[in-house]
Design an enzyme around this catalytic site. Structure first.
Site, PDB file in Angstrom:
ATOM      1  CB  ILE A  64      -0.868   0.023   1.282  1.00  0.00           C
ATOM      2  CG1 ILE A  64      -1.720  -1.236   1.379  1.00  0.00           C
ATOM      3  CG2 ILE A  64      -1.709   1.293   1.368  1.00  0.00           C
ATOM      4  CD1 ILE A  64      -2.172  -1.553   2.780  1.00  0.00           C
ATOM      5  CB  CYS A  65       2.216   3.775  -1.644  1.00  0.00           C
ATOM      6  SG  CYS A  65       1.730   3.899  -3.369  1.00  0.00           S
ATOM      7  CG  HIS A  66      -0.933   9.409  -1.490  1.00  0.00           C
ATOM      8  ND1 HIS A  66      -0.560  10.666  -1.895  1.00  0.00           N
ATOM      9  CD2 HIS A  66      -2.218   9.521  -1.077  1.00  0.00           C
ATOM     10  CE1 HIS A  66      -1.590  11.497  -1.724  1.00  0.00           C
ATOM     11  NE2 HIS A  66      -2.598  10.822  -1.232  1.00  0.00           N
ATOM     12  CB  ILE A  93      -3.954   5.175   1.600  1.00  0.00           C
ATOM     13  CG1 ILE A  93      -4.730   5.288   2.918  1.00  0.00           C
ATOM     14  CG2 ILE A  93      -3.360   6.532   1.238  1.00  0.00           C
ATOM     15  CD1 ILE A  93      -4.866   4.002   3.655  1.00  0.00           C
TER      16      ILE A  93
END
Length: 107
Positions: A64-66, A93
């Site tokens: 997961i990242c932005h 996210i």
């Protein structure tokens, strides 16, 4: 090499049905403090090479990242390091906040 992609809604269903799914967040600590998926583990992207031993190559890992770019890079690195069961959260996210949990702040 193709990395498996998982949508936010698919991940939500998987988390509900597979409580031991490993969620690896590769954002920076300030981003993680601001918005995160419950039970995710923070290892910033630039620390992954030094902290590879903290990850189980036998376990499925969703990264997961932005918005899904850094997590895709992490997936590629993990794949080249011998990890076979990895997936990238498409849209990161931000997609999670929009599609699954509006209590997670957007930025």
């Amino acid at each position: 090499m193709s990395i498996r992609q998982v949508s936010a809604s698919e991940l939500k269903t998987r988390i509900e049905n597979e409580p031991h799914l490993f969620l690896l967040d590769v954002r920076e600590p300030n981003e993680f403090e601001y918005a995160r998926i419950k039970n995710s583990v923070l290892i910033p992207l630039n620390q992954i090479p030094q902290r590879l031993g903290e990850l189980n190559p036998q376990q499925e890992i969703v990264v997961i990242c932005h918005h899904g770019v850094r997590s895709q890079q992490a997936c590629m690195y993990l794949s080249h390091s011998g990890f076979k069961n990895i997936a990238n959260l498409t849209g990161g996210i931000d997609a999670w906040s929009c599609d699954c949990d509006s209590s997670v702040p957007r930025y």
